[in-house]
Motif scaffolding. Structure first.
Motif, PDB file in Angstrom:
ATOM      1  N   TYR A  93       0.822  -1.196  -0.086  1.00 35.14           N
ATOM      2  CA  TYR A  93       0.095   0.083   0.104  1.00 35.14           C
ATOM      3  C   TYR A  93       0.888   1.373   0.128  1.00 35.14           C
ATOM      4  O   TYR A  93       0.712   1.991  -0.727  1.00 35.14           O
ATOM      5  CB  TYR A  93      -0.832  -0.020   1.067  1.00 35.14           C
ATOM      6  CG  TYR A  93      -2.182  -0.896   0.938  1.00 35.14           C
ATOM      7  CD1 TYR A  93      -2.852  -1.103  -0.323  1.00 35.14           C
ATOM      8  CD2 TYR A  93      -2.569  -1.594   2.016  1.00 35.14           C
ATOM      9  CE1 TYR A  93      -3.758  -1.953  -0.299  1.00 35.14           C
ATOM     10  CE2 TYR A  93      -3.585  -2.271   2.152  1.00 35.14           C
ATOM     11  CZ  TYR A  93      -4.345  -2.543   0.779  1.00 35.14           C
ATOM     12  OH  TYR A  93      -5.452  -3.202   0.688  1.00 35.14           O
ATOM     13  N   LEU A  94       1.960   1.186   0.616  1.00 39.57           N
ATOM     14  CA  LEU A  94       2.843   2.398   0.919  1.00 39.57           C
ATOM     15  C   LEU A  94       3.487   2.597  -0.522  1.00 39.57           C
ATOM     16  O   LEU A  94       3.611   3.733  -0.942  1.00 39.57           O
ATOM     17  CB  LEU A  94       4.063   2.037   2.143  1.00 39.57           C
ATOM     18  CG  LEU A  94       4.735   3.392   2.023  1.00 39.57           C
ATOM     19  CD1 LEU A  94       3.940   4.794   2.992  1.00 39.57           C
ATOM     20  CD2 LEU A  94       5.951   3.096   3.291  1.00 39.57           C
ATOM     21  N   GLY A  95       3.935   1.509  -1.246  1.00 38.26           N
ATOM     22  CA  GLY A  95       4.416   1.403  -2.684  1.00 38.26           C
ATOM     23  C   GLY A  95       3.638   1.978  -3.517  1.00 38.26           C
ATOM     24  O   GLY A  95       3.869   2.837  -4.352  1.00 38.26           O
ATOM     25  N   LEU A  96       2.289   1.719  -3.359  1.00 41.44           N
ATOM     26  CA  LEU A  96       1.060   2.060  -4.237  1.00 41.44           C
ATOM     27  C   LEU A  96       1.157   3.874  -4.275  1.00 41.44           C
ATOM     28  O   LEU A  96       0.856   4.525  -4.947  1.00 41.44           O
ATOM     29  CB  LEU A  96      -0.054   1.455  -4.217  1.00 41.44           C
ATOM     30  CG  LEU A  96      -0.351   0.001  -4.658  1.00 41.44           C
ATOM     31  CD1 LEU A  96      -1.654  -0.586  -4.324  1.00 41.44           C
ATOM     32  CD2 LEU A  96      -0.308   0.336  -6.219  1.00 41.44           C
ATOM     33  N   LEU A  97       1.134   4.301  -2.705  1.00 46.48           N
ATOM     34  CA  LEU A  97       0.961   5.670  -2.659  1.00 46.48           C
ATOM     35  C   LEU A  97       2.131   6.464  -3.044  1.00 46.48           C
ATOM     36  O   LEU A  97       1.897   7.305  -3.839  1.00 46.48           O
ATOM     37  CB  LEU A  97       0.880   5.684  -1.154  1.00 46.48           C
ATOM     38  CG  LEU A  97       0.731   7.213  -0.788  1.00 46.48           C
ATOM     39  CD1 LEU A  97      -0.612   7.793  -1.297  1.00 46.48           C
ATOM     40  CD2 LEU A  97       0.782   7.534   0.755  1.00 46.48           C
ATOM     41  N   ILE A  98       3.321   5.708  -3.013  1.00 42.11           N
ATOM     42  CA  ILE A  98       4.487   6.370  -3.730  1.00 42.11           C
ATOM     43  C   ILE A  98       4.562   6.467  -5.190  1.00 42.11           C
ATOM     44  O   ILE A  98       4.953   7.399  -5.918  1.00 42.11           O
ATOM     45  CB  ILE A  98       5.674   5.762  -3.302  1.00 42.11           C
ATOM     46  CG1 ILE A  98       6.167   5.847  -1.698  1.00 42.11           C
ATOM     47  CG2 ILE A  98       7.233   6.226  -3.747  1.00 42.11           C
ATOM     48  CD1 ILE A  98       7.053   5.026  -1.196  1.00 42.11           C
ATOM     49  N   PHE A  99       3.889   5.483  -5.775  1.00 41.14           N
ATOM     50  CA  PHE A  99       3.777   5.145  -7.177  1.00 41.14           C
ATOM     51  C   PHE A  99       2.788   6.532  -7.593  1.00 41.14           C
ATOM     52  O   PHE A  99       2.778   7.085  -8.668  1.00 41.14           O
ATOM     53  CB  PHE A  99       3.180   4.090  -7.591  1.00 41.14           C
ATOM     54  CG  PHE A  99       2.732   3.945  -8.794  1.00 41.14           C
ATOM     55  CD1 PHE A  99       3.459   3.535  -9.871  1.00 41.14           C
ATOM     56  CD2 PHE A  99       1.289   3.771  -9.099  1.00 41.14           C
ATOM     57  CE1 PHE A  99       3.118   3.827 -11.362  1.00 41.14           C
ATOM     58  CE2 PHE A  99       0.690   3.733 -10.435  1.00 41.14           C
ATOM     59  CZ  PHE A  99       1.694   3.699 -11.428  1.00 41.14           C
ATOM     60  N   ALA A 100       1.695   6.483  -7.026  1.00 40.73           N
ATOM     61  CA  ALA A 100       0.620   7.256  -7.352  1.00 40.73           C
ATOM     62  C   ALA A 100       1.010   8.944  -7.148  1.00 40.73           C
ATOM     63  O   ALA A 100       0.748   9.744  -8.211  1.00 40.73           O
ATOM     64  CB  ALA A 100      -0.623   7.365  -6.261  1.00 40.73           C
ATOM     65  N   ILE A 101       1.927   9.236  -6.333  1.00 36.27           N
ATOM     66  CA  ILE A 101       2.113  10.644  -6.161  1.00 36.27           C
ATOM     67  C   ILE A 101       3.544  11.027  -7.221  1.00 36.27           C
ATOM     68  O   ILE A 101       3.859  11.947  -7.403  1.00 36.27           O
ATOM     69  CB  ILE A 101       2.476  11.097  -4.885  1.00 36.27           C
ATOM     70  CG1 ILE A 101       3.800  10.265  -4.083  1.00 36.27           C
ATOM     71  CG2 ILE A 101       1.373  11.000  -3.720  1.00 36.27           C
ATOM     72  CD1 ILE A 101       4.225  10.755  -2.590  1.00 36.27           C
ATOM     73  N   GLY A 102       4.125   9.724  -7.445  1.00 37.45           N
ATOM     74  CA  GLY A 102       5.382   9.973  -8.171  1.00 37.45           C
ATOM     75  C   GLY A 102       5.351   9.703  -9.618  1.00 37.45           C
ATOM     76  O   GLY A 102       5.883  10.395 -10.399  1.00 37.45           O
ATOM     77  N   THR A 103       4.282   8.910 -10.150  1.00 35.05           N
ATOM     78  CA  THR A 103       4.172   8.450 -11.502  1.00 35.05           C
ATOM     79  C   THR A 103       3.086   8.911 -12.183  1.00 35.05           C
ATOM     80  O   THR A 103       3.065   9.333 -13.671  1.00 35.05           O
ATOM     81  CB  THR A 103       4.358   7.111 -11.484  1.00 35.05           C
ATOM     82  OG1 THR A 103       5.443   6.675 -10.942  1.00 35.05           O
ATOM     83  CG2 THR A 103       4.297   6.575 -13.285  1.00 35.05           C
ATOM     84  N   VAL A 104       1.923   8.845 -11.401  1.00 34.61           N
ATOM     85  CA  VAL A 104       0.583   9.223 -12.244  1.00 34.61           C
ATOM     86  C   VAL A 104       0.609  10.536 -12.719  1.00 34.61           C
ATOM     87  O   VAL A 104       0.042  10.766 -13.811  1.00 34.61           O
ATOM     88  CB  VAL A 104      -0.639   9.004 -11.239  1.00 34.61           C
ATOM     89  CG1 VAL A 104      -1.990   9.419 -11.619  1.00 34.61           C
ATOM     90  CG2 VAL A 104      -0.687   7.554 -10.978  1.00 34.61           C
ATOM     91  N   PRO A 105       0.863  11.649 -11.950  1.00 42.19           N
ATOM     92  CA  PRO A 105       0.810  12.942 -12.812  1.00 42.19           C
ATOM     93  C   PRO A 105       1.732  13.192 -14.070  1.00 42.19           C
ATOM     94  O   PRO A 105       1.295  13.514 -15.086  1.00 42.19           O
ATOM     95  CB  PRO A 105       1.344  13.985 -11.699  1.00 42.19           C
ATOM     96  CG  PRO A 105       1.240  13.348 -10.541  1.00 42.19           C
ATOM     97  CD  PRO A 105       1.303  11.886 -10.736  1.00 42.19           C
TER      98      PRO A 105
END
Length: 149
Positions: A93-105
């Motif tokens: 979950y923490l990795g998904l959060l890091i992914f969301a804030i770093g890659t999605v934009p």
């Protein structure tokens, strides 16, 4: 600024995470390094290649990727440690959060503003997802706290 506010992380976790992150980033830059390798084989000497523009660019890209991988590894390990994440599910979950804030934009910018090919965006997103979630899970499995080992 005092270093006492930075969580301590085992050096082995940083080394393992750096290798993992650097390896996943090289997946994306493999075509660049492949062409640089072909140019290196075509040059007369290794010194000649390193003095060339392509050689200097490849060395700079490799070095910055390695330094960035070490910094990202420490940051993820420090977050895991600071949040007290103990389970693999929590690390994912923490990795998904890091992914969301770093890659999605950046993915939205690549798709809608820069009009990059879908394959490029998909490979980059998949690589970043593997990197973020995989790194968090790997560091959680390995252990990041010196007092636990």
């Amino acid at each position: 600024m005092s270093l006492k506010y930075f969580p301590s992380v085992t050096p082995s976790a940083i080394a393992l995470g750096t290798a993992f992150t650097h390896g996943t980033s090289l997946v994306l830059s493999a075509p660049f390094f492949g062409s640089a390798y072909e140019r290196a084989k075509a040059s007369d000497t290794p010194e000649e290649f390193l003095k060339s523009k392509e050689g200097a660019g490849a060395l700079a890209a490799w070095g910055s990727s390695l330094v960035g991988a070490a910094a990202k590894t420490y940051a993820v390990a420090a977050i895991l440690q600071s949040t007290g994440t103990l389970t693999q599910k929590g690390a994912a979950y923490l990795g998904l959060l890091i992914f969301a804030i770093g890659t999605v934009p950046g993915a939205f910018v690549n798709i809608f503003q820069e009009k990059r090919p879908g394959e490029y965006v998909l490979v980059k997103v998949a690589s970043d997802l593997l990197d973020s979630v995989g790194l968090a899970a790997l560091l959680n499995w390995w252990g990041t706290r010196p007092d636990l080992v």
